[in-house]
Design a protein around this motif. Structure first.
Motif, mmCIF file in Angstrom:
data_model
loop_
_atom_site.group_PDB
_atom_site.id
_atom_site.type_symbol
_atom_site.label_atom_id
_atom_site.label_comp_id
_atom_site.label_asym_id
_atom_site.label_seq_id
_atom_site.Cartn_x
_atom_site.Cartn_y
_atom_site.Cartn_z
ATOM 1 N N PRO A 191 21.641 13.626 24.827
ATOM 2 C CA PRO A 191 22.483 13.286 23.941
ATOM 3 C C PRO A 191 22.635 12.724 22.991
ATOM 4 N N GLU A 192 22.717 11.280 23.235
ATOM 5 C CA GLU A 192 22.700 10.814 21.975
ATOM 6 C C GLU A 192 21.587 10.502 20.999
ATOM 7 N N ILE A 193 19.788 10.925 21.029
ATOM 8 C CA ILE A 193 19.038 11.262 20.609
ATOM 9 C C ILE A 193 19.104 12.411 20.090
ATOM 10 N N ALA A 194 19.454 13.651 20.715
ATOM 11 C CA ALA A 194 19.867 14.641 20.200
ATOM 12 C C ALA A 194 20.635 14.966 18.911
ATOM 13 N N LYS A 195 21.805 13.977 19.747
ATOM 14 C CA LYS A 195 22.563 13.816 18.307
ATOM 15 C C LYS A 195 22.236 13.108 17.011
ATOM 16 N N GLU A 196 20.938 12.181 17.086
ATOM 17 C CA GLU A 196 20.501 10.934 16.035
ATOM 18 C C GLU A 196 19.451 12.131 14.843
ATOM 19 N N ILE A 197 19.251 13.228 16.129
ATOM 20 C CA ILE A 197 17.874 14.047 15.257
ATOM 21 C C ILE A 197 18.589 14.972 14.090
ATOM 22 N N MET A 198 19.890 15.543 14.916
ATOM 23 C CA MET A 198 21.138 16.580 14.641
ATOM 24 C C MET A 198 21.742 15.439 12.785
ATOM 25 N N GLU A 199 21.970 14.578 13.633
ATOM 26 C CA GLU A 199 22.610 14.097 12.386
ATOM 27 C C GLU A 199 21.959 13.174 11.307
ATOM 28 N N GLY A 200 20.648 12.159 11.606
ATOM 29 C CA GLY A 200 20.040 11.649 11.142
ATOM 30 C C GLY A 200 18.314 11.973 10.831
ATOM 31 N N SER A 201 17.687 12.939 11.813
ATOM 32 C CA SER A 201 16.764 12.728 11.083
ATOM 33 C C SER A 201 16.727 14.528 9.437
ATOM 34 N N LEU A 202 17.185 15.100 10.602
ATOM 35 C CA LEU A 202 17.649 16.546 9.333
ATOM 36 C C LEU A 202 17.817 15.855 8.581
ATOM 37 N N PRO A 203 19.238 15.780 8.810
ATOM 38 C CA PRO A 203 19.526 15.587 6.687
ATOM 39 C C PRO A 203 18.639 14.434 6.284
ATOM 40 N N ALA A 204 18.000 13.732 6.502
ATOM 41 C CA ALA A 204 16.742 12.651 5.529
ATOM 42 C C ALA A 204 15.705 13.707 5.445
ATOM 43 N N LEU A 205 15.912 15.213 5.540
ATOM 44 C CA LEU A 205 14.570 15.964 5.347
ATOM 45 C C LEU A 205 14.832 15.728 3.727
ATOM 46 N N ALA A 206 13.956 17.323 2.755
ATOM 47 C CA ALA A 206 14.018 17.329 1.266
ATOM 48 C C ALA A 206 14.704 18.331 1.529
ATOM 49 N N LEU A 207 15.739 19.617 0.877
ATOM 50 C CA LEU A 207 15.791 20.757 1.494
ATOM 51 C C LEU A 207 14.920 21.773 1.460
ATOM 52 N N ASP A 208 13.671 21.319 0.735
ATOM 53 C CA ASP A 208 12.288 22.234 1.247
ATOM 54 C C ASP A 208 11.575 22.380 2.207
ATOM 55 N N ALA A 209 12.267 20.790 2.941
ATOM 56 C CA ALA A 209 11.148 20.784 4.301
ATOM 57 C C ALA A 209 11.607 22.476 5.713
ATOM 58 N N LYS A 210 10.150 22.076 6.025
ATOM 59 C CA LYS A 210 10.079 23.274 7.402
ATOM 60 C C LYS A 210 10.809 22.218 8.552
ATOM 61 N N VAL A 211 12.083 23.102 8.953
ATOM 62 C CA VAL A 211 12.587 22.113 10.455
ATOM 63 C C VAL A 211 12.244 23.446 11.389
ATOM 64 N N THR A 212 11.184 23.039 12.246
ATOM 65 C CA THR A 212 11.501 24.212 13.555
ATOM 66 C C THR A 212 11.686 23.503 14.876
ATOM 67 N N ILE A 213 12.709 24.267 15.611
ATOM 68 C CA ILE A 213 13.596 23.293 16.934
ATOM 69 C C ILE A 213 13.030 24.652 18.105
ATOM 70 N N GLU A 214 12.114 24.523 19.443
ATOM 71 C CA GLU A 214 12.477 25.048 20.157
ATOM 72 C C GLU A 214 12.225 24.587 21.288
ATOM 73 N N SER A 215 12.639 25.301 22.595
ATOM 74 C CA SER A 215 12.755 25.330 23.721
ATOM 75 C C SER A 215 13.290 26.243 24.520
ATOM 76 N N THR A 216 13.038 26.632 25.761
ATOM 77 C CA THR A 216 13.650 27.074 26.935
ATOM 78 C C THR A 216 15.181 26.469 26.951
ATOM 79 N N ALA A 217 15.903 27.717 27.298
ATOM 80 C CA ALA A 217 17.813 27.265 28.002
ATOM 81 C C ALA A 217 18.040 25.981 28.427
#
Length: 306
Positions: A191-217
């Motif tokens: 969960p700490e890595i997931a939080k880093e992705i949501m709060e660190g990786s995604l905000p660092a991207l440019a607004l027009d960058a394409k992001v896909t998150i995929e997973s099984t439930a």
């Protein structure tokens, strides 16, 4: 113009219309490896075509297994890297060996076989020759002999300045595309890595960058569950009051197991599958609450696979 220039110009002219179309390139240049099968020229399935036609920059994909989403995404990223200078993309997976294998199988190997008439041809394809010829001055300055200038377990880089990098977490403002594979298991196990992705990786991207998150439930908690819930809530709001999604809102995409035509047994095997009351209750719920009516062959596949 020398003989080589004339030959390569002829190649370019012959394929000019095709090479200028991403849809054409995706169906005519790239080979794909699938478990247990011989390599084949990549042809997108219906789920992949659906994603191909989605242009929203943030996509949250809830899926069953074996739809080829990560494979499709890496081939799509390869196409962007080869044909768009200074295009940087990244892939995050739940396990580093899985990320490295995806880069090897669906990016590096696909580049090496790109444009070949047969995947096991020893000679470089006309496309490789064309790229090497077009960038020959750049390659001479860099002292390299191939369009691909850097290649290791985690990164492939090209002479045109484009690159693809894989890891279990990532933060870079330079990325034009980011794909996060199996975010459900990441959210639950780390969960700490997931939080880093949501709060660190995604905000660092440019607004027009394409992001896909995929997973099984993966249960009813964690960052992936929260993103799915938020995306579905936004979808309901948009249906009630039609408007365009903003660039920071997630587009929810759902690929259930029964959408895949492969997920059904033969008539002969279906006759030998016993449907329990618990399973029948599930199928009745799909029918009455969601208007999803399954064939006997699909029902049998689900029961025998669970």
């Amino acid at each position: 113009m020398n003989l080589l220039d004339e030959k390569l110009t002829a190649i370019a002219n012959e394929r000019l219309i095709g090479l200028g179309s991403k849809a054409w390139r995706m169906r005519n240049l790239y080979w794909v490896q699938r478990k247990g099968d011989q390599p084949t020229l990549f042809q997108p399935n219906s789920r992949q075509v659906h994603l191909e036609n989605l242009h929203h920059p943030r996509q949250c994909i809830l899926k069953s297994r074996q739809h080829g989403i990560s494979t499709y995404t890496l081939i799509d990223m390869l196409d962007d890297c080869v044909w768009t200078p200074h295009f940087h993309c990244g892939l995050v997976a739940d396990k580093l060996p899985d990320a490295i294998e995806l880069l090897k199988r669906a990016f590096r190997w696909t580049y090496e076989t790109m444009g070949k008439k047969s995947h096991d041809d020893a000679e470089p394809s006309d496309i490789h020759k064309l790229l090497n010829h077009q960038f020959r001055e750049h390659m001479a300055r860099e002292g390299v002999k191939d369009f691909r200038t850097r290649d290791n377990d985690r990164m492939v880089e090209f002479i045109n300045g484009s690159s693809c990098y894989v890891d279990t977490s990532m933060r870079s403002a330079a990325l034009a595309r980011l794909h996060i594979s199996e975010f459900g298991p990441i959210s639950v196990a780390r969960p700490e890595i997931a939080k880093e992705i949501m709060e660190g990786s995604l905000p660092a991207l440019a607004l027009d960058a394409k992001v896909t998150i995929e997973s099984t439930a993966e249960g009813m908690e964690g960052e992936f569950f929260d993103v799915c819930e938020s995306a579905q809530q936004t979808e309901r709001e948009v249906e009630a009051n039609p408007r365009k999604l903003t660039a920071k809102e997630w587009k929810f995409v759902f690929f259930p197991w029964f959408d895949d035509p492969v997920n059904q047994l033969s008539d002969e095997d279906t006759e030998h599958v016993v449907i329990t009351q618990r399973h029948q209750d599930y199928f009745d719920m799909l029918s009455t609450e969601h208007d999803i009516d399954l064939t006997r062959n699909q029902v049998a596949w689900y029961v025998s696979t669970e």
